[in-house]
Write a protein that holds these residues in place. Structure first.
Motif, mmCIF file in Angstrom:
data_model
loop_
_atom_site.group_PDB
_atom_site.id
_atom_site.type_symbol
_atom_site.label_atom_id
_atom_site.label_comp_id
_atom_site.label_asym_id
_atom_site.label_seq_id
_atom_site.Cartn_x
_atom_site.Cartn_y
_atom_site.Cartn_z
ATOM 1 N N UNK A 162 -1.247 41.352 -2.230
ATOM 2 C CA UNK A 162 -2.468 41.456 -1.381
ATOM 3 C C UNK A 162 -2.544 42.518 -0.752
ATOM 4 N N UNK A 163 -2.356 42.448 0.130
ATOM 5 C CA UNK A 163 -2.236 43.723 1.646
ATOM 6 C C UNK A 163 -1.501 44.830 1.007
ATOM 7 N N UNK A 164 -0.601 44.676 0.803
ATOM 8 C CA UNK A 164 0.210 46.329 0.195
ATOM 9 C C UNK A 164 -0.735 46.824 -0.333
ATOM 10 N N UNK A 165 -0.637 46.312 -1.733
ATOM 11 C CA UNK A 165 -1.884 47.250 -2.769
ATOM 12 C C UNK A 165 -3.117 47.909 -2.642
ATOM 13 N N UNK A 166 -3.808 46.833 -1.629
ATOM 14 C CA UNK A 166 -5.130 47.423 -0.872
ATOM 15 C C UNK A 166 -4.996 48.306 -0.581
ATOM 16 N N UNK A 167 -3.897 48.350 0.580
ATOM 17 C CA UNK A 167 -3.525 49.466 1.540
ATOM 18 C C UNK A 167 -3.223 50.652 1.509
ATOM 19 N N UNK A 168 -2.284 50.701 -0.227
ATOM 20 C CA UNK A 168 -2.457 51.659 -0.654
ATOM 21 C C UNK A 168 -3.830 52.240 -1.610
ATOM 22 N N UNK A 169 -3.818 50.996 -1.883
ATOM 23 C CA UNK A 169 -5.429 52.219 -2.807
ATOM 24 C C UNK A 169 -6.604 52.112 -1.805
ATOM 25 N N UNK A 186 9.542 45.244 -2.248
ATOM 26 C CA UNK A 186 8.602 44.500 -1.676
ATOM 27 C C UNK A 186 8.822 44.107 -3.820
ATOM 28 N N UNK A 187 8.033 45.008 -4.158
ATOM 29 C CA UNK A 187 8.211 45.601 -5.543
ATOM 30 C C UNK A 187 9.486 45.327 -6.974
ATOM 31 N N UNK A 188 10.355 46.139 -6.550
ATOM 32 C CA UNK A 188 11.507 45.708 -7.127
ATOM 33 C C UNK A 188 11.971 44.749 -6.944
ATOM 34 N N UNK A 195 1.754 39.771 -10.242
ATOM 35 C CA UNK A 195 1.761 41.072 -9.737
ATOM 36 C C UNK A 195 1.320 41.624 -10.825
ATOM 37 N N UNK A 196 1.755 41.767 -11.675
ATOM 38 C CA UNK A 196 1.480 43.073 -12.977
ATOM 39 C C UNK A 196 -0.039 42.617 -12.996
ATOM 40 N N UNK A 197 -0.406 41.537 -13.434
ATOM 41 C CA UNK A 197 -2.056 41.342 -13.818
ATOM 42 C C UNK A 197 -2.722 42.143 -12.725
ATOM 43 N N UNK A 198 -2.824 41.715 -11.037
ATOM 44 C CA UNK A 198 -3.582 41.314 -10.515
ATOM 45 C C UNK A 198 -3.604 42.925 -9.782
ATOM 46 N N UNK A 199 -1.877 43.684 -9.857
ATOM 47 C CA UNK A 199 -1.797 45.007 -8.872
ATOM 48 C C UNK A 199 -1.109 46.025 -9.606
ATOM 49 N N UNK A 200 -0.210 46.128 -10.499
ATOM 50 C CA UNK A 200 0.807 46.677 -10.922
ATOM 51 C C UNK A 200 -0.191 47.746 -11.971
ATOM 52 N N UNK A 201 -0.949 46.205 -13.004
ATOM 53 C CA UNK A 201 -1.271 47.414 -14.503
ATOM 54 C C UNK A 201 -2.797 48.288 -13.617
ATOM 55 N N UNK A 202 -3.311 47.519 -12.645
ATOM 56 C CA UNK A 202 -4.614 48.414 -12.345
ATOM 57 C C UNK A 202 -4.088 49.732 -12.182
ATOM 58 N N UNK A 203 -3.384 49.974 -10.766
ATOM 59 C CA UNK A 203 -3.056 50.823 -10.090
ATOM 60 C C UNK A 203 -2.333 52.225 -11.133
ATOM 61 N N UNK A 204 -1.286 51.124 -12.037
ATOM 62 C CA UNK A 204 -0.855 52.526 -12.836
ATOM 63 C C UNK A 204 -1.982 53.019 -13.958
ATOM 64 N N UNK A 205 -2.988 51.690 -14.307
ATOM 65 C CA UNK A 205 -4.062 52.753 -15.457
ATOM 66 C C UNK A 205 -4.916 53.645 -14.078
#
Length: 223
Positions: free
Chosen positions: A78-85, A124-126, A139-149
């Motif tokens: 959550x922290x990693x994707x939060x920083x990116x978002x 980390x994702x790999x 990870x997919x449902x909470x972070x990857x899929x929303x970021x992807x879309x």
């Protein structure tokens, strides 16, 4: 295995446990150390004791703040994707969202800058993808899929407006995102082969310039 640079926690850690460290600083050190350790060794290869040692904190502090290792992994994700978002949204704050070309450029540059600052994101994702299972599904449902879309939108807009060549927008997204993030997981190669320090903000910006130019001239049609 990606040859990742040390985490900020590694760089900041001194001998013994830091005295009177604020809880926010403890949390920051733990999340940095955990993300870097999970990126290098995967979930199973990372122990809470090793993460605590990397952060320069007692093992009990992690237990108190995050509970078990699974909870810490979720918090690190959550922290990693939060920083990116946050970085992407900040970059888009002054961009006309109806201009997909400008939006694409802003997204790419923000992604490069963030990956330069937290290079263990890609690994980390790999590692999560290689392991699979419920943790990766979260990870997919909470972070990857929303970021992807969200980040895919300008690529579809460019194609629909006739501003991109007849490439699949998904491929353009994958190309741009992997090129924006991947090299920073291999920063030792850039250092050894080209004498470049990818963690340097100016170097990261020059790399972003090249990547954006390649995308504009190779994937987009001239106005």
């Amino acid at each position: 295995m990606p040859d990742l640079p040390p985490s900020r926690a590694d760089n900041q850690r001194g001998p013994g446990r830091p005295a009177k460290m604020a809880p926010d600083e403890q949390r920051r050190r733990i999340l940095d150390a955990a993300a870097a350790r999970f990126a290098r060794h995967g979930f199973d290869g990372a122990s809470l004791r090793d993460i605590a040692a990397d952060a320069g904190l007692a093992h009990a502090v992690i237990r108190h703040m995050f509970g078990n290792k699974d909870d810490l992994w979720d918090a690190a994700a959550a922290d990693l994707f939060g920083q990116m978002n946050d970085a992407i949204l900040q970059a888009l704050a002054d961009v006309d969202m109806n201009n997909p070309r400008a939006r694409m450029e802003a997204q790419v540059r923000a992604t490069v800058r963030t990956a330069s600052r937290i290079p263990w994101l890609a690994a980390f994702v790999m590692q999560a993808g290689l392991a699979g299972g419920e943790r990766y599904e979260r990870l997919v449902e909470q972070h990857l899929r929303p970021a992807y879309a969200f980040t895919l939108e300008p690529f579809f807009q460019l194609k629909e407006a006739g501003r991109a060549h007849a490439f699949d927008p998904h491929f353009l997204f994958m190309l741009s995102t992997n090129a924006a993030i991947g090299p920073f997981a291999q920063s030792a190669n850039a250092r050894a082969l080209a004498g470049m320090e990818l963690s340097d903000p100016e170097t990261a910006d020059r790399y972003a310039d090249v990547l954006i130019a390649v995308l504009k001239h190779g994937a987009l049609r001239r106005a």
